[in-house]
Write a protein that holds these residues in place. Structure first.
Motif, short mmCIF file in Angstrom:
data_model
loop_
_atom_site.label_atom_id
_atom_site.label_comp_id
_atom_site.label_asym_id
_atom_site.label_seq_id
_atom_site.Cartn_x
_atom_site.Cartn_y
_atom_site.Cartn_z
N MET A 32 35.24 43.05 28.27
CA MET A 32 35.57 42.97 30.26
C MET A 32 34.76 43.95 30.38
O MET A 32 33.77 43.56 31.62
CB MET A 32 36.67 43.00 30.55
CG MET A 32 37.11 41.71 29.95
SD MET A 32 36.87 40.34 29.98
CE MET A 32 36.85 39.67 31.83
N PHE A 33 34.85 45.41 30.34
CA PHE A 33 33.47 46.43 30.67
C PHE A 33 34.35 46.26 32.30
O PHE A 33 34.98 47.23 32.08
CB PHE A 33 31.54 45.72 30.49
CG PHE A 33 31.23 46.07 29.64
CD1 PHE A 33 30.63 46.86 28.96
CD2 PHE A 33 31.85 44.83 29.50
CE1 PHE A 33 30.17 46.79 27.90
CE2 PHE A 33 30.54 44.26 27.80
CZ PHE A 33 30.03 45.59 26.92
N GLY A 34 33.66 46.25 33.94
CA GLY A 34 33.72 46.13 34.56
C GLY A 34 33.23 46.11 35.76
O GLY A 34 32.13 44.89 35.70
N ASP A 35 33.32 46.45 36.94
CA ASP A 35 32.49 45.53 38.38
C ASP A 35 31.12 45.33 37.63
O ASP A 35 30.20 45.02 38.69
CB ASP A 35 33.13 46.37 39.20
CG ASP A 35 33.81 45.65 39.84
OD1 ASP A 35 34.60 44.77 39.44
OD2 ASP A 35 35.17 46.46 40.72
N TYR A 36 30.20 46.84 37.72
CA TYR A 36 29.56 46.71 37.15
C TYR A 36 28.76 45.40 36.53
O TYR A 36 27.58 45.02 37.08
CB TYR A 36 28.46 47.89 36.20
CG TYR A 36 27.62 48.16 35.98
CD1 TYR A 36 26.33 48.97 37.04
CD2 TYR A 36 26.75 47.61 34.20
CE1 TYR A 36 24.97 48.77 36.76
CE2 TYR A 36 25.41 47.73 34.38
CZ TYR A 36 24.97 48.79 35.35
OH TYR A 36 23.48 48.55 35.09
#
Length: 506
Positions: free
Chosen positions: A34-38
């Motif tokens: 999912m990684f993140g907001d980036y």
């Protein structure tokens, strides 16, 4: 000329610090799937560039809404599309449909950081400069000091240039709205705030004060004369702005409703992570999400939010001055943060913005709040690997702001607006030095924040309570925010001292 040199120097210092923070890690760096907001912001560029507008907010084979689906209003999507066009020119791999998922590289990081910087230079910083030089009192050097302190606020820097978001766009548009109303340009102010709402729905935190101020001003001018004409102009401006922003979605009612469902995701629950608000703090004692249904939680949060914001809103409606407007912005946004539904840690930036605008009026209390707001996001910042930027920017802001604004020197009962407390305690504790007590509490608070920051990094939590330190940070910050909501509300409802900064309605 000297003033413009100081303005330029202040802006350059703030930009240097921002770029220094941007060299650090970001949300979800190297953390698949999912990684993140980036990755969320990059993915929105991918979606808006490759898919037709009608599919931006709809779950399809090419647009998996479970993987960072668009959940902000249309203006955010248009901004993503603009960035995507630039990205396509530089490197098509950055926005290639499906294949660009999770894309990370030094060059792409530089591009993404640059998009935040450009947006802030174009929107947020000019609005803050105008506010400081046209809507604050004092000498030119004093106004430059206020400008530098606002631009050095670490919370916004760490989230936009560290964690990675574009909060400076919506907040900048909100400041343009404040500037418009403060200068008497009510239609332009309404236009700017409508754009802020269409960029991020969380700007609803500020909506009540804008509505009450403008309605109160119209009523003061007479709802059967000039006031009615102004009200019609404002109403048409707001409707036209929303219509233009939503135009691609208005031809199909189902599509428009889908966008609304995406930007108000009730299914996500009452709160997320360890946010420093009422519901997360109460959750320690009562598992409210298990006790009440989602609908009951929604109604309860709505009722308490409205109840907390009502006194401030009524006072502003009956006395629409610019100082009252700024206080109402603080109280309304704090009420939303503390009691509303689906609040994130980063939402504290919404109350922090109007608090920044009070730095000239209430320097001591505002610096205290801004430090607490940055501290409240500590668990998120540590997760993103931003310990060093957090420490450096927090200390820099604390020392620079207290020095430039003489905050500890301006710590008298009159400066702190403690008149209501003095009247309350006049019989039993008449000799108590309230200013000294407040200053002592400030130092204890700063020491506690430093101690909790250190223990969060240096010590391992007990196995039984893995979230002990984040919860302590959350509850400690919550106590500050609740206390300051009460304090700012008392200030607003009390009789204000006569000061030039509390300008009447234009």
């Amino acid at each position: 000329m000297e003033t413009w040199h100081l303005i330029t120097l202040s802006v350059l210092i703030s930009l240097t610090i921002r770029w220094g923070v941007s060299l650090n890690s970001y949300s979800g760096a190297g953390k698949p799937p999912m990684f993140g907001d980036y990755e969320a912001q990059r993915h929105w560029q991918e979606v808006t560039y490759n898919l037709p507008v009608r599919e931006w907010y709809i779950n399809t084979t090419d647009n998996d809404l479970n993987f960072w689906g668009l959940d902000y209003p249309p203006l955010t999507a248009y901004h993503s599309l603009l960035c995507a066009h630039v990205a396509k020119l530089i490197n098509p791999d950055w926005v290639e449909l499906h294949l660009s998922r999770g894309y990370e590289s030094p060059a792409h990081k530089l591009f993404m950081r640059a998009t935040v910087l450009v947006a802030e230079i174009l929107i947020y910083i000019p609005a803050v400069v105008l506010y400081c030089f046209y809507l604050t009192d004092g000498s030119s050097k004093k106004k430059v000091s206020i400008l530098l302190c606002i631009l050095l606020y670490p919370g916004l820097i760490l989230i936009d240039y560290g964690h990675f978001q574009y909060n400076s766009v919506s907040l900048g548009l909100a400041v343009w709205g404040v500037v418009g109303l403060g200068l008497g340009w009510d239609v332009l102010g309404s236009l700017a705030f409508s754009l802020a709402l269409n960029y991020k729905q969380m700007e609803l935190y500020h909506a009540l004060p804008f509505f009450c101020y403008l309605l109160g001003k119209c009523a003061k001018q007479g709802l059967m004369g000039r006031g009615l004409f102004l009200l019609v102009k404002i109403g048409l401006t707001v409707l036209a702005t929303f219509a233009l922003c939503w135009l691609p979605f208005l031809f199909d009612p189902d599509q428009a409703l889908q966008v609304v469902r995406r930007i108000f995701p009730v299914a996500r629950g009452l709160f997320e992570d360890k946010v420093a608000n009422t519901w997360c703090s109460l959750n320690i004692l009562i598992k409210i999400r298990s006790v009440l249904s989602t609908d009951s939680q929604l109604y309860l949060s709505f009722a308490l939010t409205l109840l907390a914001a009502l006194p401030s809103s009524i006072k502003l409606l009956t006395k629409p001055t610019f100082f009252q407007f700024k206080l109402a912005l603080v109280n309304s946004s704090l009420a939303f943060f503390l009691f509303s539904f689906q609040v994130h840690e980063k939402s504290i930036l919404l109350p922090a913005l109007p608090v920044c605008l009070l730095l000239n009026d209430l320097p001591f209390v505002t610096i205290w709040f801004l430090q607490a707001s940055t501290f409240s996001m500590l668990p998120l910042l540590l997760k993103d690997g931003l310990l060093v930027p957090y420490t450096v920017t927090s200390l820099a802001f604390l020392f620079v702001s207290t020095y430039l604004l003489s905050a500890t020197a301006r710590c008298t009962e009159e400066e702190l607006r403690l008149g209501a407390y003095r009247q309350l305690l006049s019989r039993c504790l008449a000799k108590l030095d309230l200013a000294r007590v407040t200053k002592f509490k400030f130092y204890v608070s700063m020491a506690a924040m430093a101690g909790l920051s250190f223990t969060s990094v240096a010590l391992a939590p007990p196995a039984r309570f893995p979230d002990l330190f984040p919860v302590m940070v959350s509850v400690f910050s919550f106590s500050h925010f609740l206390g300051l909501l009460i304090h700012f509300t008392i200030i607003q409802l009390s009789k204000p001292p006569t000061r030039k900064s509390q300008r009447k309605t234009n």
